[in-house]
Design a protein around this motif. Structure first.
Motif, PDB file in Angstrom:
ATOM      1  N   ILE A  66       3.888  41.739  88.931  1.00  0.00           N
ATOM      2  CA  ILE A  66       4.699  42.029  87.746  1.00  0.00           C
ATOM      3  C   ILE A  66       4.541  40.955  86.669  1.00  0.00           C
ATOM      4  N   PRO A  67       4.622  39.651  87.015  1.00  0.00           N
ATOM      5  CA  PRO A  67       4.376  38.642  85.973  1.00  0.00           C
ATOM      6  C   PRO A  67       2.987  38.739  85.352  1.00  0.00           C
ATOM      7  N   LEU A  68       1.970  39.036  86.157  1.00  0.00           N
ATOM      8  CA  LEU A  68       0.624  39.183  85.603  1.00  0.00           C
ATOM      9  C   LEU A  68       0.587  40.321  84.580  1.00  0.00           C
ATOM     10  N   ALA A  69       1.237  41.435  84.923  1.00  0.00           N
ATOM     11  CA  ALA A  69       1.285  42.565  83.998  1.00  0.00           C
ATOM     12  C   ALA A  69       2.003  42.189  82.705  1.00  0.00           C
ATOM     13  N   LEU A  70       3.044  41.365  82.817  1.00  0.00           N
ATOM     14  CA  LEU A  70       3.808  40.975  81.632  1.00  0.00           C
ATOM     15  C   LEU A  70       2.999  40.078  80.703  1.00  0.00           C
ATOM     16  N   VAL A  71       2.032  39.319  81.258  1.00  0.00           N
ATOM     17  CA  VAL A  71       1.162  38.516  80.396  1.00  0.00           C
ATOM     18  C   VAL A  71       0.426  39.417  79.411  1.00  0.00           C
ATOM     19  N   VAL A  72      -0.076  40.545  79.923  1.00  0.00           N
ATOM     20  CA  VAL A  72      -0.789  41.497  79.068  1.00  0.00           C
ATOM     21  C   VAL A  72       0.186  42.214  78.139  1.00  0.00           C
ATOM     22  N   ALA A  73       1.302  42.681  78.692  1.00  0.00           N
ATOM     23  CA  ALA A  73       2.241  43.491  77.917  1.00  0.00           C
ATOM     24  C   ALA A  73       2.859  42.716  76.756  1.00  0.00           C
ATOM     25  N   LEU A  74       3.182  41.449  76.973  1.00  0.00           N
ATOM     26  CA  LEU A  74       3.883  40.671  75.959  1.00  0.00           C
ATOM     27  C   LEU A  74       2.953  39.909  75.027  1.00  0.00           C
ATOM     28  N   SER A  75       1.653  40.042  75.229  1.00  0.00           N
ATOM     29  CA  SER A  75       0.710  39.350  74.361  1.00  0.00           C
ATOM     30  C   SER A  75       0.668  39.997  72.977  1.00  0.00           C
ATOM     31  N   PRO A  76       0.771  39.199  71.922  1.00  0.00           N
ATOM     32  CA  PRO A  76       0.631  39.765  70.573  1.00  0.00           C
ATOM     33  C   PRO A  76      -0.698  40.471  70.372  1.00  0.00           C
ATOM     34  N   LEU A  77      -1.738  40.022  71.075  1.00  0.00           N
ATOM     35  CA  LEU A  77      -3.053  40.636  70.921  1.00  0.00           C
ATOM     36  C   LEU A  77      -3.154  41.982  71.636  1.00  0.00           C
ATOM     37  N   SER A  78      -2.095  42.364  72.351  1.00  0.00           N
ATOM     38  CA  SER A  78      -1.995  43.725  72.874  1.00  0.00           C
ATOM     39  C   SER A  78      -1.175  44.606  71.937  1.00  0.00           C
ATOM     40  N   ILE A  79      -0.111  44.034  71.407  1.00  0.00           N
ATOM     41  CA  ILE A  79       0.847  44.808  70.608  1.00  0.00           C
ATOM     42  C   ILE A  79       0.329  45.057  69.193  1.00  0.00           C
TER      43      ILE A  79
END
Length: 217
Positions: free
Chosen positions: A6-19
């Motif tokens: 879950i924390p690994l997934a949150l690194v991607v989800a919360l990255s500005p370069l994803s959003i």
């Protein structure tokens, strides 16, 4: 495994370069179909990358039975790398924000091009590639037997990692251009605090992964 995944997934989800790309894709001439195509490509890219490294874990003997010793050393390496990268991002947080290649052309994309861009950006962003690799190896070295458990774990990771891209696109598909002012504010805020956000997320999650690796030895 979930405490690590879950924390690994949150690194991607919360990255500005994803959003930010998800917000930019909604500024195209056909935002609804283009946004949905981008989302499909993004989720496909996350799934494919994670599955590749899950398969690599199987080749290394990580599937089924007791988790191998190398998985703990892998977590230590991943955790240390996340911390180092997080410290680097904090020290350089006031420099020019990192721009992913092709961003200036995103607003000109049609649905077909948006699908390809969504898939390619998962590989073009080293952070997403690295985290998908860590997630795939983590799932593969968790001792799960081949079958529905592995599939469920990968789908959970992809769903969480892709939620920050899915939310604005799906919300726009329902609400339309009424979200334009809000999305513009989100984009500006994320760009302004990009460095500090990424640094904090990477350091905290790096410490969690590092602890789990040391604890498993």
């Amino acid at each position: 495994m979930l405490a690590e995944l879950i924390p690994l997934a949150l690194v991607v989800a919360l990255s500005p370069l994803s959003i930010i790309p998800a917000v930019l894709i909604l500024q195209t001439p056909r935002p609804r179909p283009t946004g949905l195509a981008f989302l499909a490509g993004w989720l496909l890219g996350l799934t494919a990358l994670t599955a590749i490294f899950l398969a690599i874990s199987g080749l290394l003997g990580g599937l089924g039975g007791k988790p191998p010793t190398w998985s703990s050393w892998l977590r230590i390496g991943v955790g240390a790398a996340l911390i180092v990268f997080g410290v680097f991002r904090w020290l350089t947080r006031h420099s020019k924000p990192h721009q992913m290649p092709g961003m200036k052309h995103v607003t000109e994309a049609g649905p077909g091009k948006a699908f390809v861009v969504g898939a390619v950006l998962t590989v073009a962003n080293p952070k997403v590639l690295f985290i998908c690799a860590a997630a795939g190896l983590s799932i593969g070295s968790a001792g799960l037997r081949v079958g529905s458990g592995l599939i469920a774990a990968e789908l959970l990771f992809v769903a969480l990692a892709g939620c920050s891209v899915a939310l604005p696109i799906l919300a726009y598909a329902v609400s339309g251009d009424r979200l334009d002012p809000t999305l513009a504010k989100v984009k500006v805020w994320m760009e302004k605090h990009n460095g500090a956000l990424v640094a904090g997320i990477l350091i905290v999650i790096g410490l969690l992964v590092l602890y789990k690796g040391i604890h498993g030895l």
